[in-house]
Design a protein around this motif. Sequence first.
Motif, PDB file in Angstrom:
ATOM      1  N   GLN A   1      33.605  -1.629 -27.628  1.00 62.91           N
ATOM      2  CA  GLN A   1      34.709  -1.423 -26.732  1.00 62.91           C
ATOM      3  C   GLN A   1      34.668   0.127 -26.371  1.00 62.91           C
ATOM      4  N   ASP A   2      35.424   0.427 -25.238  1.00 64.28           N
ATOM      5  CA  ASP A   2      35.562   1.862 -24.800  1.00 64.28           C
ATOM      6  C   ASP A   2      36.718   1.990 -24.027  1.00 64.28           C
ATOM      7  N   PRO A   3      37.739   2.533 -24.593  1.00 61.85           N
ATOM      8  CA  PRO A   3      37.834   3.492 -25.448  1.00 61.85           C
ATOM      9  C   PRO A   3      37.760   2.771 -26.877  1.00 61.85           C
ATOM     10  N   ASP A   4      37.647   3.690 -28.002  1.00 62.58           N
ATOM     11  CA  ASP A   4      37.418   3.073 -29.323  1.00 62.58           C
ATOM     12  C   ASP A   4      38.870   2.789 -29.851  1.00 62.58           C
ATOM     13  N   PRO A   5      38.838   1.784 -30.699  1.00 64.59           N
ATOM     14  CA  PRO A   5      40.231   1.246 -31.507  1.00 64.59           C
ATOM     15  C   PRO A   5      40.883   2.636 -31.871  1.00 64.59           C
ATOM     16  N   GLU A   6      42.492   2.324 -31.772  1.00 65.59           N
ATOM     17  CA  GLU A   6      43.379   3.315 -32.238  1.00 65.59           C
ATOM     18  C   GLU A   6      43.554   4.346 -31.043  1.00 65.59           C
ATOM     19  N   THR A   7      42.655   4.668 -30.089  1.00 65.32           N
ATOM     20  CA  THR A   7      43.043   5.720 -29.322  1.00 65.32           C
ATOM     21  C   THR A   7      44.002   5.591 -28.434  1.00 65.32           C
ATOM     22  N   PHE A   8      44.802   6.733 -28.096  1.00 64.39           N
ATOM     23  CA  PHE A   8      46.090   6.595 -27.229  1.00 64.39           C
ATOM     24  C   PHE A   8      45.552   6.818 -25.653  1.00 64.39           C
ATOM     25  N   VAL A   9      45.860   5.659 -24.848  1.00 62.84           N
ATOM     26  CA  VAL A   9      45.715   5.852 -23.437  1.00 62.84           C
ATOM     27  C   VAL A   9      46.878   5.634 -22.492  1.00 62.84           C
ATOM     28  N   LYS A  10      46.822   5.908 -21.333  1.00 61.02           N
ATOM     29  CA  LYS A  10      48.129   5.524 -20.582  1.00 61.02           C
ATOM     30  C   LYS A  10      47.947   4.368 -20.046  1.00 61.02           C
ATOM     31  N   ASP A  11      49.152   3.615 -19.562  1.00 58.38           N
ATOM     32  CA  ASP A  11      49.228   2.362 -19.218  1.00 58.38           C
ATOM     33  C   ASP A  11      48.339   2.146 -17.973  1.00 58.38           C
ATOM     34  N   ASN A  12      47.697   0.909 -17.702  1.00 61.91           N
ATOM     35  CA  ASN A  12      46.938   0.504 -16.625  1.00 61.91           C
ATOM     36  C   ASN A  12      45.584   1.141 -16.737  1.00 61.91           C
ATOM     37  N   ARG A  13      45.246   1.598 -17.979  1.00 68.17           N
ATOM     38  CA  ARG A  13      44.060   2.108 -18.037  1.00 68.17           C
ATOM     39  C   ARG A  13      42.976   1.039 -18.339  1.00 68.17           C
ATOM     40  N   THR A  14      41.587   1.209 -17.929  1.00 72.98           N
ATOM     41  CA  THR A  14      40.669   0.180 -18.124  1.00 72.98           C
ATOM     42  C   THR A  14      39.951   0.280 -19.427  1.00 72.98           C
ATOM     43  N   VAL A  15      39.730  -0.923 -19.962  1.00 74.31           N
ATOM     44  CA  VAL A  15      39.287  -0.851 -21.333  1.00 74.31           C
ATOM     45  C   VAL A  15      37.740  -1.496 -20.952  1.00 74.31           C
ATOM     46  N   TYR A  16      37.016  -1.159 -21.550  1.00 71.92           N
ATOM     47  CA  TYR A  16      35.420  -1.718 -21.097  1.00 71.92           C
ATOM     48  C   TYR A  16      35.020  -2.455 -22.504  1.00 71.92           C
ATOM     49  N   LEU A  17      34.608  -3.642 -22.171  1.00 75.91           N
ATOM     50  CA  LEU A  17      34.341  -4.725 -23.359  1.00 75.91           C
ATOM     51  C   LEU A  17      32.956  -5.076 -23.294  1.00 75.91           C
ATOM     52  N   THR A  18      32.057  -5.141 -24.302  1.00 76.60           N
ATOM     53  CA  THR A  18      30.964  -5.701 -24.374  1.00 76.60           C
ATOM     54  C   THR A  18      30.774  -6.854 -25.149  1.00 76.60           C
ATOM     55  N   ILE A  19      30.459  -7.931 -24.811  1.00 76.07           N
ATOM     56  CA  ILE A  19      30.313  -9.403 -25.580  1.00 76.07           C
ATOM     57  C   ILE A  19      28.807  -9.769 -25.578  1.00 76.07           C
ATOM     58  N   ASN A  20      28.812 -10.627 -26.452  1.00 74.37           N
ATOM     59  CA  ASN A  20      27.529 -11.189 -26.781  1.00 74.37           C
ATOM     60  C   ASN A  20      27.410 -12.410 -26.093  1.00 74.37           C
ATOM     61  N   THR A  21      26.254 -12.427 -25.101  1.00 77.58           N
ATOM     62  CA  THR A  21      26.038 -13.497 -24.192  1.00 77.58           C
ATOM     63  C   THR A  21      25.411 -14.975 -24.942  1.00 77.58           C
ATOM     64  N   ASN A  22      25.455 -15.998 -24.143  1.00 78.08           N
ATOM     65  CA  ASN A  22      24.968 -17.163 -24.998  1.00 78.08           C
ATOM     66  C   ASN A  22      23.531 -17.416 -24.703  1.00 78.08           C
ATOM     67  N   ASN A  23      23.044 -16.759 -23.718  1.00 73.75           N
ATOM     68  CA  ASN A  23      21.650 -16.787 -23.107  1.00 73.75           C
ATOM     69  C   ASN A  23      20.800 -15.746 -23.760  1.00 73.75           C
ATOM     70  N   ALA A  24      20.115 -16.200 -24.339  1.00 71.26           N
ATOM     71  CA  ALA A  24      18.992 -15.315 -25.072  1.00 71.26           C
ATOM     72  C   ALA A  24      17.681 -14.823 -23.773  1.00 71.26           C
ATOM     73  N   PRO A  25      17.508 -13.554 -23.471  1.00 75.49           N
ATOM     74  CA  PRO A  25      16.372 -13.177 -22.672  1.00 75.49           C
ATOM     75  C   PRO A  25      15.277 -13.580 -23.148  1.00 75.49           C
ATOM     76  N   ASN A  26      14.302 -13.793 -22.273  1.00 80.90           N
ATOM     77  CA  ASN A  26      12.633 -13.969 -22.617  1.00 80.90           C
ATOM     78  C   ASN A  26      11.994 -12.981 -22.665  1.00 80.90           C
ATOM     79  N   VAL A  27      11.243 -12.892 -23.514  1.00 82.70           N
ATOM     80  CA  VAL A  27      10.330 -11.822 -24.038  1.00 82.70           C
ATOM     81  C   VAL A  27       8.792 -12.295 -23.905  1.00 82.70           C
ATOM     82  N   ARG A  28       7.599 -11.594 -23.893  1.00 86.17           N
ATOM     83  CA  ARG A  28       6.402 -11.545 -23.782  1.00 86.17           C
ATOM     84  C   ARG A  28       5.914 -11.620 -25.199  1.00 86.17           C
ATOM     85  N   PHE A  29       5.221 -12.633 -25.495  1.00 83.87           N
ATOM     86  CA  PHE A  29       4.704 -12.670 -26.905  1.00 83.87           C
ATOM     87  C   PHE A  29       3.603 -11.642 -27.103  1.00 83.87           C
ATOM     88  N   PRO A  30       3.783 -10.772 -28.010  1.00 82.55           N
ATOM     89  CA  PRO A  30       2.721  -9.615 -28.325  1.00 82.55           C
ATOM     90  C   PRO A  30       1.462 -10.469 -28.888  1.00 82.55           C
TER      91      PRO A  30
END
Length: 255
Positions: A87-116
């Motif tokens: 998350q951004d900003p970090d936890p316990e950070t003071f921000v103004k109301d209506n501020r946007t917090v950016y969240l990163t979540i773990n997705t269901n779908n694994a991307p494909n990779v080329r086998f080495p």
Amino acid sequence: MGNFTEYLKTNSFRTNIIAAICTFFALLLIAFFSLRYYTKHGEGLKVPNLKGLKIEDAVSKLEGLGLRYEIDSVYIMDQPPGIVTDQDPDPETFVKDNRTVYLTINTNNAPNVRFPDVETKSLREAKSIIESYGLKLGDTTYKPDVARDVVLEALFGGQPIKAGESLPKGSRINFVLGDGRGNEEVELPNLTGLTIDEAKFSLKGSMLTIGTITYQGTITDTANAVIVSQFPLATDSLSKVRIGTPINITLTNKQ
């Protein structure tokens, strides 16, 4: 000039100067406190710790505080999907109301990779290579080869996989490795009269494997069925076979 000098010495001039100075500082204080009030100086909302929460719970917290949010996603192995990983900003950070917090979540779908390309690589080197591609090492089995712990074949889902083929990130790859013994031969055991479990144990000690299994008559109890014939046969003319040789057997129920 003289009259101006005389004026500077009058009480009226001093009164006007003092009034101007007071007015200036008064305006300065008004501007300072107005700006302080407008920006809510010293006030703010504490951003909660959202890491590890389900995205639904994280969003509910942010909306309850009057904060906006934006969501991005990544794929991280061994973590449940839909969980906030950053998350951004970090936890316990003071921000103004209506501020946007950016969240990163773990997705269901694994991307494909080329086998080495891991064939002819050592086990340690091949493991390091596949892990750098986000893959995992599964089981390792051995077959006769002069090279010890060298990858002879890679398997995914029980099927051989070659360099360049696409597969999901996080997949487990099984390796077939050389045992370092090459064409070394071992004594061929006589399996006649043994059950299939007893035969497997005997063959494992000789580094041999069960091949094709056929049945003679009606088999009512496979676990207790015994071997009545094998191929290759354990005879005087054939007492040794190469390591890894599959032994075909025929089973029948005990009389």
